[in-house]
Scaffold this motif. Structure first.
Motif, mmCIF file in Angstrom:
data_model
loop_
_atom_site.group_PDB
_atom_site.id
_atom_site.type_symbol
_atom_site.label_atom_id
_atom_site.label_comp_id
_atom_site.label_asym_id
_atom_site.label_seq_id
_atom_site.Cartn_x
_atom_site.Cartn_y
_atom_site.Cartn_z
ATOM 1 N N ALA A 130 0.794 -1.186 -0.031
ATOM 2 C CA ALA A 130 -0.027 0.114 -0.092
ATOM 3 C C ALA A 130 0.725 1.395 0.139
ATOM 4 C CB ALA A 130 -0.852 -0.064 1.132
ATOM 5 N N ALA A 131 1.927 1.231 0.876
ATOM 6 C CA ALA A 131 2.985 2.346 0.901
ATOM 7 C C ALA A 131 3.299 2.649 -0.457
ATOM 8 C CB ALA A 131 3.879 2.159 1.850
ATOM 9 N N LYS A 132 3.831 1.763 -1.222
ATOM 10 C CA LYS A 132 4.362 1.823 -2.458
ATOM 11 C C LYS A 132 3.616 2.343 -3.503
ATOM 12 C CE LYS A 132 8.292 -1.736 -2.259
ATOM 13 N NZ LYS A 132 8.624 -2.976 -2.431
ATOM 14 N N ILE A 133 2.222 1.807 -3.383
ATOM 15 C CA ILE A 133 1.378 2.516 -4.378
ATOM 16 C C ILE A 133 1.057 3.892 -4.160
ATOM 17 C CG2 ILE A 133 -1.016 2.222 -4.859
ATOM 18 C CD1 ILE A 133 -0.670 -0.910 -4.358
ATOM 19 N N ALA A 134 1.061 4.096 -2.642
ATOM 20 C CA ALA A 134 0.453 5.601 -2.264
ATOM 21 C C ALA A 134 1.727 6.605 -2.697
ATOM 22 C CB ALA A 134 0.578 5.587 -0.684
ATOM 23 N N ILE A 135 2.846 6.145 -2.627
ATOM 24 C CA ILE A 135 3.934 7.039 -2.628
ATOM 25 C C ILE A 135 4.306 7.338 -4.182
ATOM 26 C CG2 ILE A 135 6.452 7.290 -2.553
ATOM 27 C CD1 ILE A 135 6.404 6.130 0.243
ATOM 28 N N LYS A 136 4.051 6.175 -5.062
ATOM 29 C CA LYS A 136 4.226 6.136 -6.475
ATOM 30 C C LYS A 136 3.059 6.996 -7.085
ATOM 31 C CE LYS A 136 4.691 3.646 -10.830
ATOM 32 N NZ LYS A 136 4.644 4.863 -11.434
ATOM 33 N N THR A 137 1.798 6.834 -6.699
ATOM 34 C CA THR A 137 0.765 7.416 -7.044
ATOM 35 C C THR A 137 0.744 9.270 -7.191
ATOM 36 O OG1 THR A 137 -0.741 5.676 -6.826
ATOM 37 C CG2 THR A 137 -1.715 7.838 -7.418
ATOM 38 N N VAL A 138 1.209 9.360 -5.547
ATOM 39 C CA VAL A 138 1.308 10.899 -5.400
ATOM 40 C C VAL A 138 2.570 11.453 -5.955
ATOM 41 C CG1 VAL A 138 2.108 12.289 -3.440
ATOM 42 C CG2 VAL A 138 0.721 10.719 -2.927
ATOM 43 N N LEU A 168 10.478 6.909 1.486
ATOM 44 C CA LEU A 168 10.873 8.113 1.145
ATOM 45 C C LEU A 168 12.230 8.296 1.103
ATOM 46 C CD1 LEU A 168 7.811 9.885 2.816
ATOM 47 C CD2 LEU A 168 8.264 9.639 0.476
ATOM 48 N N LYS A 169 13.081 7.844 1.945
ATOM 49 C CA LYS A 169 14.478 7.956 2.038
ATOM 50 C C LYS A 169 15.145 7.466 0.502
ATOM 51 C CE LYS A 169 15.309 7.394 6.922
ATOM 52 N NZ LYS A 169 15.747 6.695 8.014
ATOM 53 N N LYS A 170 14.672 6.383 0.126
ATOM 54 C CA LYS A 170 15.052 5.808 -1.091
ATOM 55 C C LYS A 170 14.749 6.628 -2.174
ATOM 56 C CE LYS A 170 14.776 1.172 0.513
ATOM 57 N NZ LYS A 170 14.225 -0.085 0.547
ATOM 58 N N MET A 171 13.904 7.550 -2.281
ATOM 59 C CA MET A 171 13.850 8.408 -3.341
ATOM 60 C C MET A 171 14.682 9.299 -3.711
ATOM 61 S SD MET A 171 9.863 9.647 -2.224
ATOM 62 C CE MET A 171 9.525 10.254 -3.427
ATOM 63 N N LYS A 172 14.994 9.662 -5.067
ATOM 64 C CA LYS A 172 15.894 10.107 -5.591
ATOM 65 C C LYS A 172 15.318 11.523 -6.103
ATOM 66 C CE LYS A 172 18.168 6.470 -7.497
ATOM 67 N NZ LYS A 172 18.819 5.488 -8.659
ATOM 68 N N PRO A 173 15.933 12.989 -5.845
ATOM 69 C CA PRO A 173 15.126 14.130 -6.123
ATOM 70 C C PRO A 173 15.258 14.436 -7.698
ATOM 71 C CG PRO A 173 17.241 14.380 -4.645
ATOM 72 C CD PRO A 173 17.088 12.839 -5.091
ATOM 73 N N ARG A 174 14.021 15.107 -8.236
ATOM 74 C CA ARG A 174 13.911 15.263 -9.645
ATOM 75 C C ARG A 174 14.299 16.679 -9.624
ATOM 76 N NH1 ARG A 174 8.542 12.647 -11.752
ATOM 77 N NH2 ARG A 174 9.289 10.381 -11.601
ATOM 78 N N LYS A 175 14.610 17.186 -11.002
ATOM 79 C CA LYS A 175 14.974 18.634 -11.044
ATOM 80 C C LYS A 175 13.950 19.490 -10.297
ATOM 81 C CE LYS A 175 18.288 18.014 -14.934
ATOM 82 N NZ LYS A 175 18.412 18.144 -16.327
ATOM 83 N N SER A 176 12.738 19.135 -10.541
ATOM 84 C CA SER A 176 11.709 19.897 -10.248
ATOM 85 C C SER A 176 11.447 20.075 -8.696
ATOM 86 C CB SER A 176 10.138 19.411 -10.731
ATOM 87 O OG SER A 176 10.159 18.220 -10.021
ATOM 88 N N GLY A 177 12.514 19.413 -7.913
ATOM 89 C CA GLY A 177 12.313 19.525 -6.570
ATOM 90 C C GLY A 177 11.273 18.230 -5.984
ATOM 91 N N LEU A 178 10.612 17.465 -6.976
ATOM 92 C CA LEU A 178 10.000 16.324 -6.422
ATOM 93 C C LEU A 178 10.744 15.236 -6.400
ATOM 94 C CD1 LEU A 178 6.969 17.254 -8.927
ATOM 95 C CD2 LEU A 178 7.369 17.902 -6.416
ATOM 96 N N HIS A 179 9.961 14.191 -5.934
ATOM 97 C CA HIS A 179 10.925 12.940 -5.557
ATOM 98 C C HIS A 179 10.101 11.886 -6.277
ATOM 99 C CE1 HIS A 179 13.546 14.809 -2.755
ATOM 100 N NE2 HIS A 179 12.359 15.509 -2.342
ATOM 101 N N THR A 180 10.751 10.628 -6.720
ATOM 102 C CA THR A 180 10.395 9.356 -7.033
ATOM 103 C C THR A 180 11.227 8.402 -6.691
ATOM 104 O OG1 THR A 180 9.741 8.366 -9.134
ATOM 105 C CG2 THR A 180 11.632 9.566 -9.201
ATOM 106 N N LEU A 181 10.364 7.192 -6.602
ATOM 107 C CA LEU A 181 10.811 5.955 -6.106
ATOM 108 C C LEU A 181 12.073 5.381 -7.131
ATOM 109 C CD1 LEU A 181 7.968 4.058 -4.382
ATOM 110 C CD2 LEU A 181 10.061 4.968 -3.249
#
Length: 181
Positions: A130-138, A168-181
């Motif tokens: 559920a957490a993976k789905i939530a974070i990816k969708t957001v 969330l710690k495993k996410m890599k920053p994007r240029k836009s300031g957003l993060h993704t898994l």
């Protein structure tokens, strides 16, 4: 910006909090019961108006109401799926619950929103999945809108808090300031 907090979603000061509702929209247990209790009768009255118009809220869909006495301005009610070992399209329905909540927030110029851990309580959706789905969708949604500035996952229990924090710690920053898994 995506954050995770351990605490009570009814105390979070954001534009909107998301309620893990049931299809009746009449309140229930867990997060749903707490939101209705703290928010007061104004939320139930709005939910009853929605029920009169459309007969409740389907799984994966979302509706918006006042927040009553809550510190938020709005409550977005969404219905997550009951886990049935992945046999009833639960993953897609859970992603839809998050997506439709975010879309409703964006459509209403909401800039900050907090989510509970949808479907992981009495609906028994596996917490990690559920957490993976939530974070990816957001994360994916945030790349499509400038309206939303802050999304907070509010975890009531330590287990969900640890899961979200690690993901969330495993996410890599994007240029836009957003993060993704």
């Amino acid at each position: 910006m995506i954050e995770v907090l351990k605490g009570d979603i009814t105390k979070i000061e954001v534009d909107a909090i998301v309620n893990a509702a049931n299809t009746s929209l009449l309140g229930g247990s867990g997060v749903d019961g707490a939101i209705h209790k703290v928010g007061g009768t104004a939320i139930l009255e709005d939910c009853q108006k929605i029920r009169s118009k459309q007969g409740g809220c389907k799984i994966g869909e979302a509706v918006i109401t006042t927040a009553g006495k809550l510190p938020a301005k709005f409550v977005i009610h969404t219905v997550g799926p009951v886990w049935n070992k992945g046999k009833n399209n639960e993953e897609k329905l859970l992603a839809s619950a998050y997506f439709n909540s975010l879309k409703l927030a964006s459509d209403n110029q909401i800039q900050s929103i907090s989510f509970p851990n949808i479907s992981t309580g009495i609906y028994k959706f596996p917490k990690q999945k559920a957490a993976k789905i939530a974070i990816k969708t957001v994360s994916d949604f945030l790349t499509t809108t400038a309206n939303l500035k802050k999304v907070i996952f509010v975890c009531f229990d330590e287990e969900n808090y640890k899961i979200y924090s690690e993901l969330l710690k495993k996410m890599k920053p994007r240029k836009s300031g957003l993060h993704t898994l």
